[in-house]
Design a protein around this motif. Structure first.
Motif, mmCIF file in Angstrom:
data_model
loop_
_atom_site.group_PDB
_atom_site.id
_atom_site.type_symbol
_atom_site.label_atom_id
_atom_site.label_comp_id
_atom_site.label_asym_id
_atom_site.label_seq_id
_atom_site.Cartn_x
_atom_site.Cartn_y
_atom_site.Cartn_z
ATOM 1 N N UNK A 50 0.924 -1.327 -0.189
ATOM 2 C CA UNK A 50 -0.230 0.293 -0.100
ATOM 3 C C UNK A 50 1.050 1.140 0.090
ATOM 4 N N UNK A 51 0.382 2.097 -0.110
ATOM 5 C CA UNK A 51 1.210 3.232 -0.813
ATOM 6 C C UNK A 51 1.055 4.266 1.159
ATOM 7 N N UNK A 52 2.054 5.143 1.297
ATOM 8 C CA UNK A 52 2.348 5.383 2.564
ATOM 9 C C UNK A 52 0.900 6.012 3.029
ATOM 10 N N UNK A 53 0.673 6.907 1.943
ATOM 11 C CA UNK A 53 -0.831 8.845 2.056
ATOM 12 C C UNK A 53 -1.646 7.162 2.842
ATOM 13 N N UNK A 54 -2.100 5.838 2.371
ATOM 14 C CA UNK A 54 -2.713 5.255 3.004
ATOM 15 C C UNK A 54 -2.940 4.725 3.988
ATOM 16 N N UNK A 55 -1.628 3.864 4.103
ATOM 17 C CA UNK A 55 -1.087 3.740 5.628
ATOM 18 C C UNK A 55 -1.483 4.273 6.782
ATOM 19 N N UNK A 56 -1.030 5.928 6.413
ATOM 20 C CA UNK A 56 -0.735 6.861 7.130
ATOM 21 C C UNK A 56 -2.391 7.302 7.669
#
Length: 171
Positions: free
Chosen positions: A77-83
């Motif tokens: 998953x992209x880091x933006x979605x992880x946050x």
């Protein structure tokens, strides 16, 4: 949604904050389930430079480790979605349970307060009924000498000496 891939377990970094949430009994249940039906839900991981960081699926990862697996199914998953992962408290069923527990606590506190008020009013009436006649106790007699009053037992030798000095006694 990205397609699940196979990732080597030893390359996945688990943040310390997530390690603290590990429950061995859950890992054992998941490992037993994986033996029967395999891994059904992939873990979520993200790239952080050269390494892979676990986002979600700690118990599944640990269950695979316990079973001796070298790889695990995961979704990158992209880091933006992880946050932006929704917090537990934002889920409607968790919020409903929290509100229910708050209501129950409030009702319990109100019930205890009502019982305490009832007991206090009954206790006040009973104590006034028993004090109708004059009593000559040490507490009621304002002129009673301080030596005759019941004193608290000293907790240490120093307290005892201080008590003795205060009452004028020799020690």
């Amino acid at each position: 949604m990205p397609k699940p891939e196979s990732f080597p377990i030893e390359t996945i970094f688990v943040p310390t904050k997530q390690k603290k949430a590990l429950r061995p009994e859950t890992v054992a249940e998941i490992a037993e389930s994986m033996l029967d039906i395999g891994q059904q839900t992939p873990i979520s991981i993200r790239r952080d430079g050269d390494r892979l960081v676990l986002v979600e699926g700690l118990h599944r990862l640990e269950a695979c480790k316990a079973l001796g697996e070298t790889t695990i199914l995961g979704v990158l998953v992209p880091a933006e979605l992880a946050q932006a992962k929704p917090l537990l408290a934002e889920r409607p069923e968790v919020e409903a349970e929290r509100l229910k527990m708050a209501r129950l606590k409030q009702l319990r506190l109100e019930k205890e307060a009502a019982e305490a008020a009832t007991a206090a009013s009954k206790g006040a009436g009973a104590s006034q009924a028993t004090r109708t006649g004059p009593t000559k106790g040490v507490r009621d007699n304002a002129k009673a000498s301080p030596v005759r009053m019941v004193k608290a037992k000293p907790k240490s030798l120093s307290d005892w000496i201080t008590q003795q000095k205060g009452s004028g006694s020799r020690y």
